[in-house]
Design a protein around this motif. Structure first.
Motif, PDB file in Angstrom:
ATOM      1  N   ALA A   7       0.830  -1.216   0.000  1.00  0.00           N
ATOM      2  CA  ALA A   7       0.000   0.000   0.000  1.00  0.00           C
ATOM      3  C   ALA A   7       0.860   1.260   0.000  1.00  0.00           C
ATOM      4  N   THR A  50     -12.061  -0.380   4.929  1.00  0.00           N
ATOM      5  CA  THR A  50     -12.045  -0.941   3.588  1.00  0.00           C
ATOM      6  C   THR A  50     -12.743  -2.292   3.620  1.00  0.00           C
ATOM      7  N   TYR A  98      -3.931  -9.102   1.530  1.00  0.00           N
ATOM      8  CA  TYR A  98      -3.837  -8.560   2.884  1.00  0.00           C
ATOM      9  C   TYR A  98      -4.658  -9.414   3.847  1.00  0.00           C
ATOM     10  N   SER A 104      -6.003  -2.910   2.820  1.00  0.00           N
ATOM     11  CA  SER A 104      -5.903  -1.561   2.273  1.00  0.00           C
ATOM     12  C   SER A 104      -6.444  -1.582   0.845  1.00  0.00           C
ATOM     13  N   ILE A 128      -6.758   5.739   6.189  1.00  0.00           N
ATOM     14  CA  ILE A 128      -7.126   4.500   5.506  1.00  0.00           C
ATOM     15  C   ILE A 128      -6.039   3.484   5.828  1.00  0.00           C
ATOM     16  N   ASN A 129      -6.427   2.226   5.955  1.00  0.00           N
ATOM     17  CA  ASN A 129      -5.454   1.196   6.312  1.00  0.00           C
ATOM     18  C   ASN A 129      -4.264   1.212   5.368  1.00  0.00           C
ATOM     19  N   GLY A 130      -3.081   1.070   5.957  1.00  0.00           N
ATOM     20  CA  GLY A 130      -1.824   1.100   5.202  1.00  0.00           C
ATOM     21  C   GLY A 130      -1.311  -0.263   4.777  1.00  0.00           C
ATOM     22  N   GLY A 131      -2.153  -1.288   4.881  1.00  0.00           N
ATOM     23  CA  GLY A 131      -1.752  -2.609   4.398  1.00  0.00           C
ATOM     24  C   GLY A 131      -1.220  -3.538   5.465  1.00  0.00           C
ATOM     25  N   GLN A 136      -1.916   2.886   9.617  1.00  0.00           N
ATOM     26  CA  GLN A 136      -2.853   3.738   8.872  1.00  0.00           C
ATOM     27  C   GLN A 136      -2.081   4.788   8.092  1.00  0.00           C
TER      28      GLN A 136
END
Length: 158
Positions: A7, A50, A98, A104, A128-131, A136
């Motif tokens: 991400a 997400t 993920y 993400s 937003i989620n960073g993976g 984040q």
């Protein structure tokens, strides 16, 4: 915790400005997005979750505030489909690459049709989620939409 994920790499390649934030992920939390918002000290409307859904049998992605529920009917309409349903966890993980809790919309194995709740565009920034669980990215919502080639639409349940 690694700060380099598919991400963050995808966002960097896209030239998107973002900041990274970490928090203590709670695997026992009933609602992961709300737990992230609380841990970050942010309003849940700015901490987006997400979701991976199946739209007419094909995977798609929905991004919405962590304190809201998605309307599958509105989501399907936004992506010009007939029906949508949550993807099973195992499918979501296989499709995106993920782990659930760390999904993400950025840097997924294959870019999915994505829709972001349009109300999020009114925020000066979103998370937003960073993976990765507990990671984040903070960025401008318009940058997220652009980087994802996403549609912005009202997808939150009434």
């Amino acid at each position: 915790m690694s700060k380099s994920t598919p991400a963050t790499i995808a966002l960097t390649k896209a030239g998107v400005a973002f900041d990274l934030y970490t928090y203590e992920y709670d695997p026992g939390s009933e609602r992961v997005g709300l737990q992230a918002a609380e841990a970050l000290g942010e309003d849940p409307r700015r901490v987006l979750k997400t979701l991976v859904v199946m739209l007419d049998g094909k995977p798609a992605c929905a991004i919405l505030p962590s304190d809201k529920e998605v309307s599958m009917k509105k989501l399907a309409a936004a992506l010009k489909g007939k029906s949508a349903a949550m993807a099973p966890v195992s499918d979501a993980e296989r499709i995106t690459g993920y782990k659930v809790g760390g999904v993400s919309p950025f840097g997924q194995k294959k870019r999915l049709p994505t829709v972001m709740e349009e109300a999020a565009l009114a925020e000066s920034y979103v998370f937003i989620n960073g993976g990765q669980r507990g990671l984040q990215v903070k960025l401008a919502p318009a940058d997220a939409v652009k980087a994802l080639g996403a549609t912005a639409a009202a997808i939150v349940a009434d």
